[in-house]
Write an enzyme that holds these catalytic residues in place. Sequence first.
Site, PDB file in Angstrom:
ATOM      1  N   MET A   1      -7.667 -16.198  -5.338  1.00  0.00           N
ATOM      2  CA  MET A   1      -6.544 -15.272  -5.451  1.00  0.00           C
ATOM      3  C   MET A   1      -6.717 -14.312  -6.625  1.00  0.00           C
ATOM      4  O   MET A   1      -6.339 -13.145  -6.548  1.00  0.00           O
ATOM      5  CB  MET A   1      -5.241 -16.058  -5.598  1.00  0.00           C
ATOM      6  CG  MET A   1      -3.984 -15.184  -5.610  1.00  0.00           C
ATOM      7  SD  MET A   1      -3.818 -14.176  -4.106  1.00  0.00           S
ATOM      8  CE  MET A   1      -3.441 -15.453  -2.918  1.00  0.00           C
ATOM      9  N   CYS A   2      -7.310 -14.803  -7.729  1.00  0.00           N
ATOM     10  CA  CYS A   2      -7.486 -13.930  -8.894  1.00  0.00           C
ATOM     11  C   CYS A   2      -8.412 -12.764  -8.569  1.00  0.00           C
ATOM     12  O   CYS A   2      -8.212 -11.641  -9.044  1.00  0.00           O
ATOM     13  CB  CYS A   2      -8.023 -14.723 -10.083  1.00  0.00           C
ATOM     14  SG  CYS A   2      -9.587 -15.577  -9.766  1.00  0.00           S
ATOM     15  N   THR A   3      -9.418 -13.032  -7.733  1.00  0.00           N
ATOM     16  CA  THR A   3     -10.346 -11.967  -7.330  1.00  0.00           C
ATOM     17  C   THR A   3      -9.638 -10.962  -6.428  1.00  0.00           C
ATOM     18  O   THR A   3      -9.782  -9.740  -6.599  1.00  0.00           O
ATOM     19  CB  THR A   3     -11.551 -12.562  -6.587  1.00  0.00           C
ATOM     20  OG1 THR A   3     -12.218 -13.479  -7.442  1.00  0.00           O
ATOM     21  CG2 THR A   3     -12.520 -11.467  -6.162  1.00  0.00           C
TER      22      THR A   3
ATOM     23  N   SER B   1      -6.927  -9.043  -8.755  1.00  0.00           N
ATOM     24  CA  SER B   1      -7.286  -8.313  -9.982  1.00  0.00           C
ATOM     25  C   SER B   1      -8.674  -7.681  -9.960  1.00  0.00           C
ATOM     26  O   SER B   1      -8.866  -6.604 -10.535  1.00  0.00           O
ATOM     27  CB  SER B   1      -7.207  -9.259 -11.195  1.00  0.00           C
ATOM     28  OG  SER B   1      -5.935  -9.884 -11.256  1.00  0.00           O
TER      29      SER B   1
END
Length: 374
Positions: free
Chosen positions: A176-178, A181
């Site tokens: 999810m961070c990839t 962001s």
Amino acid sequence: QALEFLLSTCKVLVIGAGGLGCELLKNLALSGFRQIHVIDMDTIDVSNLNRQFLFRPKDVGRPKAEVAAEFLNSRVPNCAVVPYFKKIQDMDESFYRQFHIIVCGLDSIIARRWINGMLMSFLHYEDGVLDPSSIIPLIDGGTEGFKGNVRVIIPGMTACVECTLELYPPQVNFPMCTIASMPRLPEHCIEYARILQWPKEQPFGEGVALDGDDPEHIQWIYQKSLERAAQFNIKGVTYRLTQGVVKRIIPAVASTNAVIAAVCATEVFKLATSAYIPLNNYLVFNDVDGLYTYTFEAERKENCPACSQLPQNIEISPSAKLQEILDYLTNNASLQMKSPAITATMYGRNKTLYLQTVASIEERTRPNLSKTLK
């Protein structure tokens, strides 16, 4: 007798008229089956034409099932393919009960579990003994690039789809961070639109879920993905890739479809004619590097929620209404029951609280749905 049954009596349902389905339909028709029905909810896209050989450029935009039926009926003498441009969930149990054998060419685990549950719901036990006449065999084929598999499911006797969910390949998920962001791939942009933007903006109304088979939904995700990609200077977002990511589609290889469909059709023939014992019960095919194939017996789970006769404990609040229980049994991912009946044991006797398969009883027990358990 076996030949006569195959030619004039045996009714086969093919679920899916895509890459695998086209091969299946062709094989069955040329093997002598006459009463073939096919159901598919998709329409023909130009990208299908390189491997789905029953279709031509003039057919783009038309329902796959209808075009496939027209093609086979015009080419194979005495063949009567009946098409249904519908989702499998649109058809009731009386539709599925008419077939002797069902063969699947699906690209969805959810759809496999649904038809598996439908066939399991047909099983009838008398004093714990399975009635053979209630069994409709299911032959399931699947392909993933250069890999494929075929399985023969005899409901109530061999391992079913629910027994072996771990055999299906896991879906690819991105961190999810990839996605949020640091997107680097076009797939990251598509997942951002699917996972984050769709629930936030609810473009087609509150609570409307993303439907990978709705062109308007895919178009919305595609446009949002292009905007996201432009922000990070990422190239490669296309409508076709968007479809593939949303529907978890793996690129298809025509030769793999041909091999797997041939095995499926052979198993249909064996079951219909008793010419030879059927596959027991799982075949794996791989031609990534050379040619490799083997078979093994997938084992039934004693506590399988679909095919086991063992009782399972479910905790439900006493204040829950009967309708809520019915919805839970139908919609819960691990259960997915079809037309469940609800009975209660009171003072040593069974009492039917709700039964939907018999119209007169359904009408009489319907008021119970608004009542609580307490």
